[in-house]
Design a protein around this motif. Structure first.
Motif, PDB file in Angstrom:
ATOM      1  N   SER A 255      -0.540 -42.564 -19.955  1.00 46.59           N
ATOM      2  CA  SER A 255       0.099 -41.384 -19.372  1.00 46.59           C
ATOM      3  C   SER A 255      -0.769 -40.156 -19.582  1.00 46.59           C
ATOM      4  N   MET A 256      -1.301 -40.014 -20.776  1.00 45.67           N
ATOM      5  CA  MET A 256      -2.180 -38.883 -21.047  1.00 45.67           C
ATOM      6  C   MET A 256      -3.461 -38.976 -20.211  1.00 45.67           C
ATOM      7  N   ARG A 257      -3.978 -40.205 -20.057  1.00 46.02           N
ATOM      8  CA  ARG A 257      -5.204 -40.388 -19.275  1.00 46.02           C
ATOM      9  C   ARG A 257      -4.960 -40.011 -17.813  1.00 46.02           C
ATOM     10  N   TYR A 258      -3.863 -40.488 -17.240  1.00 45.38           N
ATOM     11  CA  TYR A 258      -3.562 -40.191 -15.848  1.00 45.38           C
ATOM     12  C   TYR A 258      -3.248 -38.707 -15.670  1.00 45.38           C
ATOM     13  N   ALA A 259      -2.675 -38.112 -16.703  1.00 52.74           N
ATOM     14  CA  ALA A 259      -2.417 -36.673 -16.630  1.00 52.74           C
ATOM     15  C   ALA A 259      -3.739 -35.906 -16.533  1.00 52.74           C
ATOM     16  N   ARG A 260      -4.750 -36.405 -17.269  1.00 46.20           N
ATOM     17  CA  ARG A 260      -6.062 -35.756 -17.180  1.00 46.20           C
ATOM     18  C   ARG A 260      -6.674 -35.971 -15.794  1.00 46.20           C
ATOM     19  N   TYR A 261      -6.458 -37.177 -15.231  1.00 46.18           N
ATOM     20  CA  TYR A 261      -6.938 -37.422 -13.877  1.00 46.18           C
ATOM     21  C   TYR A 261      -6.301 -36.433 -12.897  1.00 46.18           C
ATOM     22  N   GLN A 262      -4.983 -36.248 -13.024  1.00 43.33           N
ATOM     23  CA  GLN A 262      -4.288 -35.333 -12.132  1.00 43.33           C
ATOM     24  C   GLN A 262      -4.802 -33.905 -12.291  1.00 43.33           C
ATOM     25  N   ALA A 263      -5.043 -33.526 -13.546  1.00 43.70           N
ATOM     26  CA  ALA A 263      -5.544 -32.176 -13.786  1.00 43.70           C
ATOM     27  C   ALA A 263      -6.916 -31.989 -13.154  1.00 43.70           C
ATOM     28  N   ALA A 264      -7.752 -33.036 -13.281  1.00 35.62           N
ATOM     29  CA  ALA A 264      -9.098 -32.941 -12.695  1.00 35.62           C
ATOM     30  C   ALA A 264      -9.024 -32.872 -11.180  1.00 35.62           C
ATOM     31  N   ILE A 265      -8.133 -33.701 -10.603  1.00 33.60           N
ATOM     32  CA  ILE A 265      -7.975 -33.678  -9.145  1.00 33.60           C
ATOM     33  C   ILE A 265      -7.458 -32.312  -8.689  1.00 33.60           C
ATOM     34  N   ALA A 266      -6.468 -31.780  -9.466  1.00 33.75           N
ATOM     35  CA  ALA A 266      -5.909 -30.467  -9.111  1.00 33.75           C
ATOM     36  C   ALA A 266      -6.986 -29.395  -9.181  1.00 33.75           C
ATOM     37  N   GLN A 267      -7.833 -29.511 -10.204  1.00 34.06           N
ATOM     38  CA  GLN A 267      -8.918 -28.522 -10.339  1.00 34.06           C
ATOM     39  C   GLN A 267      -9.910 -28.659  -9.190  1.00 34.06           C
TER      40      GLN A 267
END
Length: 571
Positions: free
Chosen positions: A540-552
């Protein structure tokens, strides 16, 4: 170049607003796809976690299967334990402590009146297990009675009697109790004081009202056949003042003399102090109610209690049929509605075979048909009670011979104290003693070391065919003793059930093994689930980082698009 510089300085606000979003973004657990990618992040996480949990689910299914099997084994064990208990009553269990459970040793007293007398109104009898069987003619000559005396007339039971005295009360043969009487005590209070010491004195008191102004103190010995004793130790003559004694010191009014019970047994006259007599006929207790009229007597027969034997046989049939119902159910072919947990189970087949072999036992020419027992179409036992009743009344020894264990010895000085679940073939025991007649050893068919000596006992050595056998030798010289054994139906049923239900029995071991397996598998399942939840947190934390990177990245893309649009608009 100057154009580009001008464009850049013209859009500082746009640059600040667009770029700030990716810089201040934080990593949070994934909930819903909000990054514009339409990726189901929660679904990906759940799928990944479920892949980890699949092993735990598989283990849980094995645990459930184990639990079903353990429950079925436990049901079988409980039913076999009931069969074992029922068989034990009919197998002639060894040891003095088992005598009370042996149906063939149960005894009953049968009374027959001789002459014009009601036997049950004269006496009753109870008989201990294994009591000597026999027939006796009894006459009750007289009953034992308790000594009872009365005081003289006392006008009131509640007024002070103004008597100050110390007296002793007791019964012959026993220690007396001392009683202090004070001037302020009433008749009722004196009676209460006497009763406080009746356990030690053997004398109890009561008050009888004859008329409204006539009260009497009644003293009664608590045991029959014993006379009351009394004495004034000091002070007033309380006994005389109450009218219990006359001037000569004798009891003034004797309501009933102490009397011994007299019974004639086969014309032998015996005397006892009580109407409850347990030492005339060994193992039999008599309860006397009244004397037999002259010229009459009662025949007492101490014999086997065939009702107890019949009850034990019926209980054995009931216990076997209950187990048979269970066994048949487990042999049912699996279907969509029922899948027997023990279908095709090897241990159950072995137990069923042992029980079947036991019921097929024949002693000489006799089999279970002697008892009126047959099988129905499901191999359950059916009993013909009339046939059973007839054999119990006419040939009880044949019933016992068919059902019970038995040992035959060529020397009456050797007796069996205990036996194991399996027995050796017939053998000759050569008993050795020293010059003083003390038991020193024994050999079996010439082989030493198979029995050890413990006092007067010979104990089968562990690890040999004689393990579990304990014999007692009451002789005082060397002897060669031939021993043979037989095991009846009940003995074999007991051993078959015990082989499955004992602490080291087959079903017990299977249940313990399955329980250990389930415990271990539960630990593995719990560990996998714990690891899966930890994996859920990590991914969950890993995918959250993926989402943050995509959002950025999306934010940067928007910034660059805006920058290009502005640039193109100025050019």
């Amino acid at each position: 170049m100057s154009t580009v510089s001008t464009t850049s300085s013209a859009t500082p606000a746009a640059t600040t607003t667009v770029v700030a979003a990716p810089k201040t973004s934080t990593t949070k657990p994934v909930k819903e796809p909000s990054d514009g990618t339409n990726i189901d992040w929660a679904g990906l996480i759940e799928e990944s976690v479920n892949a980890k949990l699949a092993k735990a689910t598989s283990i849980d299914l094995k645990i459930d299967a184990n639990d079903l099997k353990m429950a079925a084994y436990q049901d079988a064990k409980n039913l076999l334990s009931s069969l074992q208990t029922a068989a034990n009553a009919l197998r002639a269990p060894s040891g003095s402590t088992a005598r009370s459970t042996d149906a063939f040793l149960s005894r009953s007293a049968y009374l027959t009146a001789n002459g014009n007398v009601n036997a049950a109104s004269v006496f009753s009898a109870t008989v201990d297990p294994a009591a000597d069987q026999g027939t006796y003619k009894l006459e009750v000559v007289q009953l034992a009675t308790a000594h009872k005396i009365s005081s003289g007339t006392v006008a009131t039971k509640t007024s002070d009697l103004n008597i100050t005295s110390v007296i002793s009360l007791g019964v012959e043969g026993g220690p007396p109790s001392t009683l202090s009487i004070t001037a302020d005590m009433s008749l009722m209070e004196i009676s209460e004081a006497i009763n406080k010491t009746k356990a030690s004195s053997g004398v109890q008191a009561s008050i009888v009202q004859v008329t409204p102004n006539d009260f009497r103190l009644i003293l009664t010995a608590t045991e029959t056949g014993k006379s009351i004793t009394s004495e004034v130790l000091s002070g007033d003559d309380a006994l005389g003042a109450l009218g219990l004694t006359n001037p000569a010191g004798d009891f003034a009014t004797v309501l009933q003399d102490a009397q011994q019970a007299i019974v004639r047994v086969d014309d032998l006259e015996v005397t006892r102090s009580s109407n409850e007599i347990s030492d005339i006929i060994t193992g039999t207790t008599l309860y006397l109610y009244q004397a037999t009229p002259p010229g009459t007597s009662i025949t007492l027969e101490v014999d086997a209690n065939v009702n107890n034997v019949k009850t034990a046989i019926l209980q054995l049939v009931e216990a076997y049929n209950a187990y048979r119902d269970f066994a048949v159910k487990q042999q049912t072919l699996p279907s969509r509605t029922y899948d027997p947990p023990l279908f095709g189970d090897g241990t159950m087949r072995s137990v069923n075979a042992s029980i079947g072999d036991a019921l097929a036992t024949a002693i000489g020419s006799e089999s279970m048909s002697l008892l009126g027992l047959t099988y129905d179409n499901q191999n359950k036992l059916v009993i013909e009670e009339d046939k059973l009743d007839n054999i119990l009344l006419t040939n009880l020894s044949a019933v016992q011979n068919l059902l019970s264990f038995g040992m035959t010895t060529s020397n009456t000085n050797i007796q069996l104290l205990a036996r194991g679940s399996s027995l050796p073939p017939d053998f000759t025991l050569d008993i050795e003693t020293d010059v003083n007649g003390v038991l020193t050893g024994a050999t079996v068919n010439g082989q030493a070391g198979l029995f050890t000596v413990s006092g007067s006992r010979l104990v089968g050595a562990a690890g040999t065919a004689y393990e579990g056998i304990s014999l007692v030798y009451t002789g005082n010289s060397p002897a060669a003793v031939d021993l043979s054994f037989k095991t009846g139906i009940a003995e074999k049923l007991f051993n078959a059930a015990n082989g499955a239900t004992s602490g080291s029995g087959s079903l017990t071991l299977l249940i313990n093994n399955l329980s250990s397996q389930s415990t271990e598998m539960t630990k593995r399942s719990d560990n996998i689930r714990s690891q899966a939840e930890a994996y859920r947190t990590t991914i969950s934390m890993r995918y959250a980082r993926y989402q943050a990177a995509i959002a950025q990245a999306d934010s940067m893309k928007d910034y660059l698009s805006t920058l290009l649009d502005t640039w193109n608009a100025k050019s």
